[in-house]
Enzyme design. Structure first.
Site, PDB file in Angstrom:
ATOM      1  N   CYS A 155      -9.531 117.924 134.786  1.00  0.00           N
ATOM      2  CA  CYS A 155     -10.671 116.964 134.138  1.00  0.00           C
ATOM      3  C   CYS A 155     -11.708 117.690 133.313  1.00  0.00           C
ATOM      4  CB  CYS A 155     -10.850 115.996 135.307  1.00  0.00           C
ATOM      5  SG  CYS A 155     -12.221 116.885 136.520  1.00  0.00           S
ATOM      6  N   THR A 156     -12.656 116.849 133.092  1.00  0.00           N
ATOM      7  CA  THR A 156     -13.675 117.310 132.124  1.00  0.00           C
ATOM      8  C   THR A 156     -14.535 118.571 132.656  1.00  0.00           C
ATOM      9  OG1 THR A 156     -13.964 114.933 130.942  1.00  0.00           O
ATOM     10  CG2 THR A 156     -15.587 116.716 130.712  1.00  0.00           C
TER      11      THR A 156
END
Length: 310
Positions: A178-179
């Site tokens: 994810c980010t």
């Protein structure tokens, strides 16, 4: 770095019994250091993205790390020329990233952290199922080559997607990203609870991968969506070319900005045919306020409303 503003994405899953009492001193520390952005506090930990001068960010991090529970708080940095946030907030939440499944606790069970330098080797293994845990509009901007897109609109939809599409008895190795690392860390805790045996997640997320893995060795394709006014960043962590529609929050590229359905601050090709008249009128009024503030060389507080990685 010649750019004056430091953007720090930080989080840690840690039990904070006194998270309600932490709010005011944390907010005061941010204000004293002229740090802008939003931090979320919950029983399960802290999460958010903030920005300020080098001295300001260092002051905030020093305050956080003075608490033994937060001494190793995870944080990633990038840089920009202007403040990407207009406000300073500390919010109290039930979860620092909302999965919506009771009992999922990364403080109790979590997958295997994979350092950015080891990520390429892991995801190049044909036996590894690579899942992007981010939302559909983020994945559309860029992702790792070969990653599966769950096409979820929110992180809350992730559990149902997993249940409907994957079987712990068949999918032995799962890697997620994810980010900034927070969603895939919580997702790994959920996956373990569902019976998946070998669950891996990218430590520090995409942003840490960008920071540590040379671009010529990268397996990333595209830009990475970020939750501030920059909208996206490239592999070198410089600001991307995307803008964001203030009506639907969808990232928009140069081609979409040239569309007849794009009106700055009002609509874009993703939402022009679905906006209610009330929403459209509100967006037009808001855009007028933003343009007036810009003409007066003033920041506008509703030019961007912070949304935590979720």
């Amino acid at each position: 770095m010649s750019q004056a503003i430091v953007v720090a994405a930080l989080y840690k899953f840690v039990t904070l019994e006194d998270y309600v009492e932490l709010r005011e001193p944390l907010l005061k520390t941010m204000l004293d250091n002229n740090v802008k952005g939003t931090l979320l506090l919950a029983h399960e930990g802290i999460n958010g993205t903030v920005s300020g001068t080098r001295e300001g960010i260092d002051g905030l991090l020093a305050w956080l790390r003075n608490d033994p529970r937060l001494v190793d708080v995870d944080h990633k940095e990038s840089y920009c020329d202007e403040q990407p946030f207009y406000r300073t907030k500390v919010k109290l939440k039930k979860e620092i990233v909302t999965l919506g499944v009771p009992g999922v606790d990364p403080n109790q069970a979590v997958g295997t952290y994979v350092e950015p330098k080891d990520w390429n080797a892991l995801i190049s293994d044909p036996e590894v199922l690579l899942i992007d845990t981010r939302n559909d509009y983020e994945v559309a901007i860029g992702t790792f080559k070969g990653a599966i897109d769950p096409k979820t609109e929110t992180f809350r939809e992730f559990p149902e997607y997993i249940k409907a599409n994957f079987d712990p008895s068949k999918h032995k190795k799962v890697a997620m990203f994810c980010t900034g690392g927070i969603r895939c860390e919580k997702a790994s805790s959920y996956m373990l609870g569902e019976g998946f045996e070998s669950v891996y997640h990218l430590k520090g997320g995409i942003l840490k991968y960008f920071e540590e893995v040379p671009q010529e060795e990268s397996l990333w394709d595209g830009d990475c969506f970020v939750f501030d006014n920059r909208v996206t960043v490239r592999h070198d962590l410089s600001e991307g070319e995307y803008d964001q529609c203030h009506a639907c929050r969808h990232p928009i590229n140069a081609e979409e900005r040239a569309s007849e359905h794009y009106s700055p601050g009002v609509s874009c090709p993703h939402c022009w045919d679905s906006l209610s008249e009330k929403t459209r009128r509100s967006a037009i009024d808001r855009q007028k306020q933003i343009e007036l503030a810009k003409a007066r060389n003033l920041p506008h507080p509703i030019g961007y409303n912070y949304k935590a990685e979720a």
